[in-house]
Design a protein around this motif. Sequence first.
Motif, PDB file in Angstrom:
ATOM      1  N   ILE A 135      62.725  39.184  28.401  1.00 50.67           N
ATOM      2  CA  ILE A 135      63.347  38.038  29.067  1.00 50.67           C
ATOM      3  C   ILE A 135      62.486  36.811  28.834  1.00 50.67           C
ATOM      4  O   ILE A 135      61.299  36.795  29.191  1.00 50.67           O
ATOM      5  N   SER A 136      63.055  35.768  28.234  1.00 47.67           N
ATOM      6  CA  SER A 136      62.308  34.527  28.014  1.00 47.67           C
ATOM      7  C   SER A 136      62.043  33.854  29.350  1.00 47.67           C
ATOM      8  O   SER A 136      62.929  33.744  30.198  1.00 47.67           O
ATOM      9  N   LEU A 137      60.828  33.395  29.544  1.00 49.39           N
ATOM     10  CA  LEU A 137      60.425  32.852  30.840  1.00 49.39           C
ATOM     11  C   LEU A 137      60.302  31.333  30.868  1.00 49.39           C
ATOM     12  O   LEU A 137      60.532  30.718  31.914  1.00 49.39           O
ATOM     13  N   LEU A 138      59.937  30.730  29.746  1.00 44.03           N
ATOM     14  CA  LEU A 138      59.497  29.339  29.796  1.00 44.03           C
ATOM     15  C   LEU A 138      60.312  28.397  28.927  1.00 44.03           C
ATOM     16  O   LEU A 138      59.856  27.298  28.609  1.00 44.03           O
ATOM     17  N   ASN A 139      61.508  28.809  28.519  1.00 48.29           N
ATOM     18  CA  ASN A 139      62.323  27.931  27.682  1.00 48.29           C
ATOM     19  C   ASN A 139      63.575  27.453  28.392  1.00 48.29           C
ATOM     20  O   ASN A 139      64.557  27.062  27.775  1.00 48.29           O
ATOM     21  N   GLY A 140      63.568  27.519  29.714  1.00 47.09           N
ATOM     22  CA  GLY A 140      64.672  26.979  30.497  1.00 47.09           C
ATOM     23  C   GLY A 140      65.969  27.745  30.386  1.00 47.09           C
ATOM     24  O   GLY A 140      67.028  27.221  30.695  1.00 47.09           O
ATOM     25  N   GLY A 141      65.909  28.998  29.946  1.00 50.56           N
ATOM     26  CA  GLY A 141      67.120  29.797  29.856  1.00 50.56           C
ATOM     27  C   GLY A 141      67.793  29.753  28.510  1.00 50.56           C
ATOM     28  O   GLY A 141      68.897  30.263  28.353  1.00 50.56           O
ATOM     29  N   SER A 142      67.148  29.140  27.500  1.00 50.22           N
ATOM     30  CA  SER A 142      67.726  29.148  26.158  1.00 50.22           C
ATOM     31  C   SER A 142      67.671  30.552  25.589  1.00 50.22           C
ATOM     32  O   SER A 142      67.003  31.441  26.114  1.00 50.22           O
ATOM     33  N   SER A 143      68.364  30.770  24.502  1.00 55.40           N
ATOM     34  CA  SER A 143      68.296  32.064  23.848  1.00 55.40           C
ATOM     35  C   SER A 143      66.872  32.323  23.406  1.00 55.40           C
ATOM     36  O   SER A 143      66.108  31.401  23.132  1.00 55.40           O
ATOM     37  N   ALA A 144      66.503  33.605  23.372  1.00 57.70           N
ATOM     38  CA  ALA A 144      65.135  33.978  23.031  1.00 57.70           C
ATOM     39  C   ALA A 144      64.722  33.383  21.696  1.00 57.70           C
ATOM     40  O   ALA A 144      65.483  33.380  20.735  1.00 57.70           O
ATOM     41  N   GLY A 145      63.509  32.850  21.670  1.00 54.54           N
ATOM     42  CA  GLY A 145      62.971  32.317  20.434  1.00 54.54           C
ATOM     43  C   GLY A 145      63.264  30.861  20.198  1.00 54.54           C
ATOM     44  O   GLY A 145      62.931  30.322  19.149  1.00 54.54           O
ATOM     45  N   SER A 146      63.912  30.177  21.144  1.00 53.95           N
ATOM     46  CA  SER A 146      64.182  28.759  20.967  1.00 53.95           C
ATOM     47  C   SER A 146      63.782  28.000  22.213  1.00 53.95           C
ATOM     48  O   SER A 146      63.778  28.540  23.311  1.00 53.95           O
ATOM     49  N   VAL A 147      63.448  26.748  22.027  1.00 55.52           N
ATOM     50  CA  VAL A 147      63.080  25.891  23.138  1.00 55.52           C
ATOM     51  C   VAL A 147      64.276  25.034  23.500  1.00 55.52           C
ATOM     52  O   VAL A 147      64.981  24.529  22.626  1.00 55.52           O
ATOM     53  N   ASN A 148      64.530  24.890  24.782  1.00 54.07           N
ATOM     54  CA  ASN A 148      65.705  24.143  25.214  1.00 54.07           C
ATOM     55  C   ASN A 148      65.654  22.712  24.726  1.00 54.07           C
ATOM     56  O   ASN A 148      64.604  22.080  24.737  1.00 54.07           O
ATOM     57  N   SER A 149      66.794  22.197  24.338  1.00 53.85           N
ATOM     58  CA  SER A 149      66.844  20.842  23.808  1.00 53.85           C
ATOM     59  C   SER A 149      66.990  19.797  24.906  1.00 53.85           C
ATOM     60  O   SER A 149      66.897  18.613  24.649  1.00 53.85           O
ATOM     61  N   VAL A 150      67.235  20.235  26.134  1.00 52.45           N
ATOM     62  CA  VAL A 150      67.425  19.304  27.236  1.00 52.45           C
ATOM     63  C   VAL A 150      66.204  19.333  28.126  1.00 52.45           C
ATOM     64  O   VAL A 150      65.761  20.390  28.556  1.00 52.45           O
ATOM     65  N   ALA A 151      65.647  18.149  28.395  1.00 53.09           N
ATOM     66  CA  ALA A 151      64.431  18.073  29.185  1.00 53.09           C
ATOM     67  C   ALA A 151      64.667  18.525  30.618  1.00 53.09           C
ATOM     68  O   ALA A 151      65.743  18.365  31.171  1.00 53.09           O
ATOM     69  N   ASP A 152      63.608  19.096  31.219  1.00 58.22           N
ATOM     70  CA  ASP A 152      63.581  19.444  32.635  1.00 58.22           C
ATOM     71  C   ASP A 152      64.619  20.488  33.029  1.00 58.22           C
ATOM     72  O   ASP A 152      65.066  20.533  34.175  1.00 58.22           O
ATOM     73  N   THR A 153      65.035  21.342  32.107  1.00 54.09           N
ATOM     74  CA  THR A 153      65.909  22.449  32.478  1.00 54.09           C
ATOM     75  C   THR A 153      65.045  23.567  33.059  1.00 54.09           C
ATOM     76  O   THR A 153      63.849  23.647  32.808  1.00 54.09           O
ATOM     77  N   ALA A 154      65.679  24.436  33.834  1.00 52.49           N
ATOM     78  CA  ALA A 154      64.932  25.514  34.479  1.00 52.49           C
ATOM     79  C   ALA A 154      65.771  26.778  34.474  1.00 52.49           C
ATOM     80  O   ALA A 154      66.996  26.737  34.411  1.00 52.49           O
ATOM     81  N   GLN A 155      65.085  27.906  34.532  1.00 55.13           N
ATOM     82  CA  GLN A 155      65.752  29.198  34.625  1.00 55.13           C
ATOM     83  C   GLN A 155      65.426  29.797  35.987  1.00 55.13           C
ATOM     84  O   GLN A 155      64.267  29.813  36.407  1.00 55.13           O
ATOM     85  N   THR A 156      66.455  30.301  36.682  1.00 54.70           N
ATOM     86  CA  THR A 156      66.267  30.865  38.018  1.00 54.70           C
ATOM     87  C   THR A 156      66.226  32.385  37.940  1.00 54.70           C
ATOM     88  O   THR A 156      67.074  33.005  37.302  1.00 54.70           O
ATOM     89  N   PHE A 157      65.226  32.963  38.602  1.00 56.15           N
ATOM     90  CA  PHE A 157      65.079  34.409  38.676  1.00 56.15           C
ATOM     91  C   PHE A 157      65.271  34.835  40.130  1.00 56.15           C
ATOM     92  O   PHE A 157      64.670  34.253  41.036  1.00 56.15           O
ATOM     93  N   ASN A 158      66.100  35.852  40.358  1.00 53.96           N
ATOM     94  CA  ASN A 158      66.346  36.379  41.699  1.00 53.96           C
ATOM     95  C   ASN A 158      65.726  37.768  41.814  1.00 53.96           C
ATOM     96  O   ASN A 158      66.015  38.648  40.995  1.00 53.96           O
ATOM     97  N   PHE A 159      64.903  37.954  42.831  1.00 53.18           N
ATOM     98  CA  PHE A 159      64.209  39.224  43.023  1.00 53.18           C
ATOM     99  C   PHE A 159      64.694  39.890  44.311  1.00 53.18           C
ATOM    100  O   PHE A 159      64.712  39.266  45.375  1.00 53.18           O
ATOM    101  N   GLN A 160      65.097  41.157  44.220  1.00 54.52           N
ATOM    102  CA  GLN A 160      65.531  41.936  45.384  1.00 54.52           C
ATOM    103  C   GLN A 160      64.296  42.558  46.019  1.00 54.52           C
ATOM    104  O   GLN A 160      63.707  43.487  45.496  1.00 54.52           O
ATOM    105  N   ILE A 161      63.893  42.031  47.171  1.00 55.11           N
ATOM    106  CA  ILE A 161      62.648  42.482  47.800  1.00 55.11           C
ATOM    107  C   ILE A 161      62.897  43.111  49.162  1.00 55.11           C
ATOM    108  O   ILE A 161      61.978  43.193  49.994  1.00 55.11           O
ATOM    109  N   ALA A 162      64.120  43.540  49.421  1.00 60.05           N
ATOM    110  CA  ALA A 162      64.445  44.277  50.646  1.00 60.05           C
ATOM    111  C   ALA A 162      65.547  45.273  50.317  1.00 60.05           C
ATOM    112  O   ALA A 162      66.044  45.319  49.188  1.00 60.05           O
ATOM    113  N   THR A 163      65.932  46.072  51.315  1.00 62.56           N
ATOM    114  CA  THR A 163      66.834  47.196  51.037  1.00 62.56           C
ATOM    115  C   THR A 163      68.294  46.886  51.285  1.00 62.56           C
ATOM    116  O   THR A 163      69.150  47.703  50.963  1.00 62.56           O
ATOM    117  N   ASN A 164      68.602  45.729  51.855  1.00 59.26           N
ATOM    118  CA  ASN A 164      69.979  45.438  52.231  1.00 59.26           C
ATOM    119  C   ASN A 164      70.678  44.605  51.173  1.00 59.26           C
ATOM    120  O   ASN A 164      70.086  44.230  50.158  1.00 59.26           O
TER     121      ASN A 164
END
Length: 389
Positions: A135-164
């Motif tokens: 999973i690419s972490l630092l390219n704003g959600g672009s396809s693996a191996g490429s850097v996003n062409s739009v400045a200040d984009t971000a990728q959101t990660f959701n972590f399940q840290i409880a049982t419900n």
Amino acid sequence: MVLAIATNSSALMASAAASSVNKDMETSMERLATGKRINSAADDAAGVAIASRLDAEIRGTNQAIRNAQDAQGLIDTAEGAHKEVENILQRMREVAVQAANDTNSADDRTSLQAEMTQLTEEIDRIAATTTWAGISLLNGGSSAGSVNSVADTAQTFNFQIATNTAGSGDTMSISIKDIGALSLGIDGTSTTPTFAAESVDTDNTTTDLTISTSGNTITIGGTATGGDGVVSLTIDGNAVSVDFSAGSFTADAAGQSAALTQAIEDAGISGVTVTDNGDGTVDVTRSGSVSVASNSAAQTAIGNIDAAITELNEQRASLGAYSNRLDSTVSNLTNISANLEGGKGRIEDADFAAESTNLAKSQILQQASTAMLAQANASKQGVLSLLQG
């Protein structure tokens, strides 16, 4: 007293007692062998349901612990890359400060610019290739191996840290911004953009558009009629498409400038200026945000790099805060899991002291009931004396 042999009440009672004691002994043996007080729903109908619910919570909590630890690993991986980019930015600032001194000759500045270019390319490489389990972490959600062409984009990660099911207390969301040179505002090492992949869509045979570039100048010529004519090229690796298919088009500087400006804005290319030359051509220039070609350019680069360091460190601080939070999350979930295990154990685990006592009692009663059954059977032998002549 009635003497009868058809019905031996004493033997029947002794036999029933032996059967009951034998069942109790088997139950005790099963519990001692398995270590569980509840081995079937018949042992404790309500306890089975409670233990099952607790088991679901325990297994879910244990997986949530692993989820949190994986999330921490992902975040720490991203933060480690941020640290290296920060080291690169510090070196870039050092180069810019050196270049700002007029003791440097033109050749010296060329050498300094060469290093600056390589450093920005390394930042882009880190942003494009830093991954967690693919999973690419630092390219704003672009396809693996490429850097996003739009400045200040971000990728959101959701972590399940409880049982419900997903809720405010059951998930953690974190956004990791693109840290490529473009997003950090340090992508320009030259004032001349790089153009490539020039093409014209000629699906309609009446289309006769042309496109050419020279230096930082783009020229679009010819005529588009019949609702067809899409001109495409890349600027600094960012795709730009200019659509003239809305109607007829004849090469005109003002029209080209407006269309190109909008297309470049749509592509999200930062730091680029489009200028109408008034002669059927358009100049595309960029700021050269980390150019060190002159004293003034180096001064500008210092400010741009300082802003990039500030932005990067803000995200580093956020990642560190999330990682520390996950330490507490894991500790809390571990405590919950241990207490749930204890509660479940009190419901379904066998008490070895009590069960071993019950087994000994059952074994003694079994022996006694067997002996009494033998006595009850023997007691009827007295009837034979009445039949002797």
